[in-house]
Scaffold this motif. Structure first.
Motif, PDB file in Angstrom:
ATOM      1  N   ALA A   1      33.206 -37.123 -19.823  1.00  0.00           N
ATOM      2  CA  ALA A   1      33.386 -37.313 -21.269  1.00  0.00           C
ATOM      3  C   ALA A   1      32.205 -38.063 -21.862  1.00  0.00           C
ATOM      4  O   ALA A   1      31.657 -37.657 -22.899  1.00  0.00           O
ATOM      5  CB  ALA A   1      34.684 -38.058 -21.542  1.00  0.00           C
ATOM      6  N   GLU A   2      31.796 -39.138 -21.215  1.00  0.00           N
ATOM      7  CA  GLU A   2      30.672 -39.922 -21.727  1.00  0.00           C
ATOM      8  C   GLU A   2      29.382 -39.100 -21.729  1.00  0.00           C
ATOM      9  O   GLU A   2      28.615 -39.135 -22.690  1.00  0.00           O
ATOM     10  CB  GLU A   2      30.495 -41.187 -20.893  1.00  0.00           C
ATOM     11  CG  GLU A   2      29.441 -42.113 -21.461  1.00  0.00           C
ATOM     12  CD  GLU A   2      29.423 -43.466 -20.800  1.00  0.00           C
ATOM     13  OE1 GLU A   2      28.436 -44.186 -21.025  1.00  0.00           O
ATOM     14  OE2 GLU A   2      30.370 -43.827 -20.071  1.00  0.00           O
ATOM     15  N   HIS A   3      29.158 -38.350 -20.678  1.00  0.00           N
ATOM     16  CA  HIS A   3      27.964 -37.498 -20.600  1.00  0.00           C
ATOM     17  C   HIS A   3      27.920 -36.494 -21.758  1.00  0.00           C
ATOM     18  O   HIS A   3      26.846 -36.166 -22.270  1.00  0.00           O
ATOM     19  CB  HIS A   3      27.950 -36.754 -19.258  1.00  0.00           C
ATOM     20  CG  HIS A   3      26.847 -35.761 -19.124  1.00  0.00           C
ATOM     21  ND1 HIS A   3      25.531 -36.129 -18.958  1.00  0.00           N
ATOM     22  CD2 HIS A   3      26.855 -34.398 -19.147  1.00  0.00           C
ATOM     23  CE1 HIS A   3      24.781 -35.045 -18.871  1.00  0.00           C
ATOM     24  NE2 HIS A   3      25.564 -33.979 -18.989  1.00  0.00           N
ATOM     25  N   LEU A   4      29.083 -36.038 -22.168  1.00  0.00           N
ATOM     26  CA  LEU A   4      29.161 -35.048 -23.250  1.00  0.00           C
ATOM     27  C   LEU A   4      29.253 -35.687 -24.636  1.00  0.00           C
ATOM     28  O   LEU A   4      29.500 -35.007 -25.621  1.00  0.00           O
ATOM     29  CB  LEU A   4      30.357 -34.121 -23.020  1.00  0.00           C
ATOM     30  CG  LEU A   4      30.256 -33.259 -21.751  1.00  0.00           C
ATOM     31  CD1 LEU A   4      31.527 -32.457 -21.558  1.00  0.00           C
ATOM     32  CD2 LEU A   4      29.032 -32.353 -21.811  1.00  0.00           C
ATOM     33  N   GLY A   5      29.033 -37.012 -24.683  1.00  0.00           N
ATOM     34  CA  GLY A   5      29.044 -37.699 -25.971  1.00  0.00           C
ATOM     35  C   GLY A   5      30.419 -37.939 -26.534  1.00  0.00           C
ATOM     36  O   GLY A   5      30.572 -38.155 -27.741  1.00  0.00           O
ATOM     37  N   ARG A   6      31.432 -37.907 -25.694  1.00  0.00           N
ATOM     38  CA  ARG A   6      32.818 -38.078 -26.144  1.00  0.00           C
ATOM     39  C   ARG A   6      33.483 -39.196 -25.368  1.00  0.00           C
ATOM     40  O   ARG A   6      34.560 -39.037 -24.804  1.00  0.00           O
ATOM     41  CB  ARG A   6      33.598 -36.776 -25.958  1.00  0.00           C
ATOM     42  CG  ARG A   6      33.107 -35.587 -26.749  1.00  0.00           C
ATOM     43  CD  ARG A   6      33.392 -35.702 -28.225  1.00  0.00           C
ATOM     44  NE  ARG A   6      34.804 -35.834 -28.513  1.00  0.00           N
ATOM     45  CZ  ARG A   6      35.614 -34.825 -28.784  1.00  0.00           C
ATOM     46  NH1 ARG A   6      35.160 -33.606 -28.814  1.00  0.00           N
ATOM     47  NH2 ARG A   6      36.885 -35.051 -29.034  1.00  0.00           N
ATOM     48  N   ARG A   7      32.817 -40.336 -25.296  1.00  0.00           N
ATOM     49  CA  ARG A   7      33.379 -41.485 -24.585  1.00  0.00           C
ATOM     50  C   ARG A   7      34.808 -41.703 -25.068  1.00  0.00           C
ATOM     51  O   ARG A   7      35.081 -41.655 -26.256  1.00  0.00           O
ATOM     52  CB  ARG A   7      32.526 -42.720 -24.861  1.00  0.00           C
ATOM     53  CG  ARG A   7      32.876 -43.871 -23.986  1.00  0.00           C
ATOM     54  CD  ARG A   7      31.777 -44.915 -24.072  1.00  0.00           C
ATOM     55  NE  ARG A   7      31.793 -45.741 -22.890  1.00  0.00           N
ATOM     56  CZ  ARG A   7      32.373 -46.931 -22.822  1.00  0.00           C
ATOM     57  NH1 ARG A   7      32.958 -47.432 -23.881  1.00  0.00           N
ATOM     58  NH2 ARG A   7      32.355 -47.617 -21.711  1.00  0.00           N
ATOM     59  N   GLY A   8      35.704 -41.909 -24.162  1.00  0.00           N
ATOM     60  CA  GLY A   8      37.106 -42.077 -24.525  1.00  0.00           C
ATOM     61  C   GLY A   8      37.897 -40.778 -24.496  1.00  0.00           C
ATOM     62  O   GLY A   8      39.090 -40.778 -24.770  1.00  0.00           O
ATOM     63  N   ALA A   9      37.254 -39.673 -24.156  1.00  0.00           N
ATOM     64  CA  ALA A   9      37.935 -38.379 -24.133  1.00  0.00           C
ATOM     65  C   ALA A   9      38.233 -37.914 -22.707  1.00  0.00           C
ATOM     66  O   ALA A   9      38.289 -36.716 -22.438  1.00  0.00           O
ATOM     67  CB  ALA A   9      37.098 -37.341 -24.874  1.00  0.00           C
ATOM     68  N   ALA A  10      38.440 -38.859 -21.799  1.00  0.00           N
ATOM     69  CA  ALA A  10      38.707 -38.504 -20.405  1.00  0.00           C
ATOM     70  C   ALA A  10      39.927 -37.589 -20.284  1.00  0.00           C
ATOM     71  O   ALA A  10      39.937 -36.651 -19.487  1.00  0.00           O
ATOM     72  CB  ALA A  10      38.905 -39.763 -19.571  1.00  0.00           C
TER      73      ALA A  10
END
Length: 113
Positions: free
Chosen positions: A36-45
Motif C-alpha cells: 500500500a505504501e509503495h503504491l502511495g496509499r499508506r493506510g490501505a493495507a
C-alpha cells in the motif's frame, strides 16, 4: 468513514497491487502495508488484501504477502489452511512461531529490488 473508491480507481489499484506481488522473489515476503505504501496509499493495507482475495489460485504468488507482524492472515483464502505455509516453507522461508514468518530474515520491500 470515507466513501469507497470509484470502481475504475479500485480496479486500477487492484491491478497495481497484483503487479507488485508478481515481483516478490521466491523465499521472500512482504506485507500488505508495504505494498500500500509503495503504491502511495499508506493506510490501505486492507484494500491490498481485497485485491489479492480473488487472485489466490491465479498463479500470482499471493502466499508471499503477510501482515505487518509476519502472520499468515490470508491463509484462509487458500485451498487448504496449510497451503500458504507449505508454499513458503518450500521456498525456504523460516518461521519464528506457528503461522508467523521470520520477517527479519525474509522481508522484501517493493523498492528493494
Amino acid at each position: 468513514m470515507a466513501s469507497p473508491d470509484p470502481p475504475s480507481e479500485s480496479a486500477s489499484f487492484f491491478g497495481r497491487v497484483r503487479a507488485v506481488v508478481a515481483q516478490i522473489p521466491p523465499g521472500r515476503v512482504t506485507t500488505y502495508g508495504d505494498i500500500a505504501e509503495h503504491l502511495g496509499r499508506r493506510g490501505a493495507a486492507r484494500m491490498v488484501g481485497w485485491a489479492l482475495h480473488d487472485a489466490v489460485g491465479s498463479g500470482l504468488p499471493c502466499h508471499r504477502v503477510v501482515n505487518r507482524d509476519g502472520v499468515l492472515t490470508g491463509k484462509r483464502h487458500f485451498e487448504t489452511p496449510r497451503a500458504m505455509e507449505e508454499r513458503l516453507r518450500s521456498e525456504g522461508v523460516t518461521f519464528v512461531e506457528e503461522d508467523r514468518v521470520d520477517l527479519d530474515r525474509h522481508h522484501w520491500t517493493p523498492n528493494s529490488g
